[in-house]
Write an enzyme that holds these catalytic residues in place. Structure first.
Site, PDB file in Angstrom:
ATOM      1  N   SER A   8       0.845  -1.200   0.000  1.00  0.00           N
ATOM      2  CA  SER A   8       0.000   0.000   0.000  1.00  0.00           C
ATOM      3  C   SER A   8       0.877   1.245   0.000  1.00  0.00           C
ATOM      4  CB  SER A   8      -0.875   0.003   1.254  1.00  0.00           C
ATOM      5  OG  SER A   8      -1.358   1.316   1.486  1.00  0.00           O
ATOM      6  N   HIS A  31      -1.225  -1.382  -4.097  1.00  0.00           N
ATOM      7  CA  HIS A  31      -2.510  -1.202  -3.423  1.00  0.00           C
ATOM      8  C   HIS A  31      -2.723   0.291  -3.170  1.00  0.00           C
ATOM      9  CE1 HIS A  31      -5.704  -2.518  -0.539  1.00  0.00           C
ATOM     10  NE2 HIS A  31      -5.324  -1.476   0.175  1.00  0.00           N
ATOM     11  N   ASP A  33      -5.223   3.164  -1.596  1.00  0.00           N
ATOM     12  CA  ASP A  33      -6.315   3.384  -0.641  1.00  0.00           C
ATOM     13  C   ASP A  33      -7.027   4.695  -0.941  1.00  0.00           C
ATOM     14  OD1 ASP A  33      -6.083   1.117   1.240  1.00  0.00           O
ATOM     15  OD2 ASP A  33      -4.063   1.905   1.516  1.00  0.00           O
ATOM     16  N   MET A  35      -9.887   7.189   0.137  1.00  0.00           N
ATOM     17  CA  MET A  35     -10.687   7.507   1.337  1.00  0.00           C
ATOM     18  C   MET A  35     -11.432   8.815   1.132  1.00  0.00           C
ATOM     19  SD  MET A  35      -7.844   6.774   4.243  1.00  0.00           S
ATOM     20  CE  MET A  35      -7.002   5.208   4.372  1.00  0.00           C
ATOM     21  N   HIS A  64      -8.565   0.070  -3.349  1.00  0.00           N
ATOM     22  CA  HIS A  64      -9.373  -0.206  -2.156  1.00  0.00           C
ATOM     23  C   HIS A  64     -10.206   1.035  -1.873  1.00  0.00           C
ATOM     24  CE1 HIS A  64      -9.334  -0.981   2.498  1.00  0.00           C
ATOM     25  NE2 HIS A  64     -10.541  -1.141   1.969  1.00  0.00           N
ATOM     26  N   MET A  66     -12.459   3.020   0.214  1.00  0.00           N
ATOM     27  CA  MET A  66     -13.064   3.256   1.538  1.00  0.00           C
ATOM     28  C   MET A  66     -13.934   4.491   1.391  1.00  0.00           C
ATOM     29  SD  MET A  66      -9.757   2.330   3.830  1.00  0.00           S
ATOM     30  CE  MET A  66      -8.704   2.499   2.418  1.00  0.00           C
ATOM     31  N   MET A 135     -10.463  -6.966   6.393  1.00  0.00           N
ATOM     32  CA  MET A 135      -9.680  -5.915   7.051  1.00  0.00           C
ATOM     33  C   MET A 135      -9.180  -6.448   8.383  1.00  0.00           C
ATOM     34  SD  MET A 135      -9.779  -2.939   5.160  1.00  0.00           S
ATOM     35  CE  MET A 135      -8.750  -2.214   6.386  1.00  0.00           C
ATOM     36  N   ASP A 173      -5.736  -6.934   4.937  1.00  0.00           N
ATOM     37  CA  ASP A 173      -5.257  -5.543   4.824  1.00  0.00           C
ATOM     38  C   ASP A 173      -5.232  -4.915   6.209  1.00  0.00           C
ATOM     39  OD1 ASP A 173      -4.612  -2.987   4.072  1.00  0.00           O
ATOM     40  OD2 ASP A 173      -6.512  -2.565   3.058  1.00  0.00           O
TER      41      ASP A 173
HETATM   42  C1  DX5 Z   1      -6.019   1.034   6.077  1.00  0.00           C
HETATM   43  C2  DX5 Z   1      -5.639   0.768   4.649  1.00  0.00           C
HETATM   44  C3  DX5 Z   1      -4.450  -0.097   4.478  1.00  0.00           C
HETATM   45  C4  DX5 Z   1      -3.191   0.478   5.055  1.00  0.00           C
HETATM   46  C5  DX5 Z   1      -2.274  -0.630   5.394  1.00  0.00           C
HETATM   47  O1  DX5 Z   1      -7.263   1.615   6.146  1.00  0.00           O
HETATM   48  O2  DX5 Z   1      -6.709   0.145   3.965  1.00  0.00           O
HETATM   49  O3  DX5 Z   1      -4.261  -0.478   3.123  1.00  0.00           O
HETATM   50  O4  DX5 Z   1      -2.534   1.359   4.201  1.00  0.00           O
HETATM   51  O5  DX5 Z   1      -1.171  -0.104   6.038  1.00  0.00           O
HETATM   52  P1  DX5 Z   1      -0.347  -0.914   7.140  1.00  0.00           P
HETATM   53  O6  DX5 Z   1       0.222  -2.116   6.449  1.00  0.00           O
HETATM   54  O7  DX5 Z   1       0.687   0.062   7.558  1.00  0.00           O
HETATM   55  O8  DX5 Z   1      -1.310  -1.305   8.219  1.00  0.00           O
HETATM   56 ZN    ZN Z   2      -6.241  -0.758   1.975  1.00  0.00          ZN
END
Ligand code: DX5
Ligand code: ZN
Length: 221
Positions: A8, A31, A33, A35, A64, A66, A135, A173
């Site tokens: 990520s 990956h 993210d 948000m 991903h 969110m 998750m 994740d």
């Molecule tokens: C959290 C994200 C993850 C995050 C993982 O909400 O969806 O993808 O970046 O990061 P680490 O591996 O540092 O927990």
């Molecule tokens: Zn993620």
């Protein structure tokens, strides 16, 4: 199905995203993210950044989402050319319809579950998905501690997938590191997102190789 490592970039250097993707060239996917400050408190990158990663990056994009408006945005990210699009079960009104739309646009469709969301209501829907994302932290931030209480859910999901005979991947994740990846793999995960573990390492590629080797040794089909 093999072991998949998907670092990520949430905590990568945003001024140098091209270079940050080049650091992980031995990964399977990058990956990303997304948000929206509604589904989770934070805001991160959106469609323009993801599009740049798809068109100019060197790895397939594992998006991903969110975001609350999953029904609107999942097809947009599929259409941008993401290899895989994960949308949250808690955000979509119609997971099957959405998975079919994502497939029609040429991406893999993945259903993501927050820690408090059980797999049970979705077991009959497994054939509609390419991947279930479990998750292993509350979504929203990188660098949180892996939730061991999710291991039974990973096991139940793997069992249910086995019964279907289908090649549905399980992605974990959150908090994945050398310390936790073996437990997740032994429980049945084959696809691993790792943020800080990879980007904090001096040699990100070597970290990916180590994570892959640990997962491979612990995963039993
Ligand atoms: C959290 C994200 C993850 C995050 C993982 O909400 O969806 O993808 O970046 O990061 P680490 O591996 O540092 O927990
Ligand atoms: Zn993620």
């Amino acid at each position: 199905m093999g072991i998949v490592i998907s670092p990520s970039i949430l905590n990568a250097d945003y001024l140098n995203l091209g270079g940050e993707v080049a650091r992980i060239s031995n990964a399977d996917y990058v990956h990303v993210d997304v948000m929206d400050n509604h589904f989770v408190p934070a805001l991160s990158m959106g469609a323009p950044t993801v599009e740049a990663l798809v068109t100019k990056g060197t790895l397939p994009v594992d998006a991903h989402l969110m975001i609350e408006a999953a029904d609107h945005w999942a097809p947009v990210f599929a259409d941008l050319g993401c290899y895989s699009v994960s949308f949250h079960a808690e955000a979509t009104a119609a997971p099957v319809r959405l998975a079919r739309e994502v497939h029609k646009l040429g991406s893999r469709a993945s259903l993501a579950l927050r820690p408090a969301t059980d797999i049970a209501p979705y077991i009959d829907l497994l054939p509609e998905f390419d991947m279930i994302m479990i998750m292993t932290v509350e979504p929203g931030y990188g660098g949180q501690k892996f939730l061991d209480v999710m291991l039974p859910k990973i096991e139940r999901t793997r069992e249910a997938i086995r019964r279907t005979g289908l090649d549905v991947w399980i992605q974990v994740d959150g908090g994945v590191s050398q310390e936790t990846i073996e437990r997740a793999a032994a429980a049945g995960a084959n696809n691993f997102v790792a943020g800080l573990a990879v980007y904090r390492a001096e040699d990100a590629a070597a970290e990916i190789d180590t994570l892959r080797a640990l997962a491979l040794a612990s995963y039993h089909g």
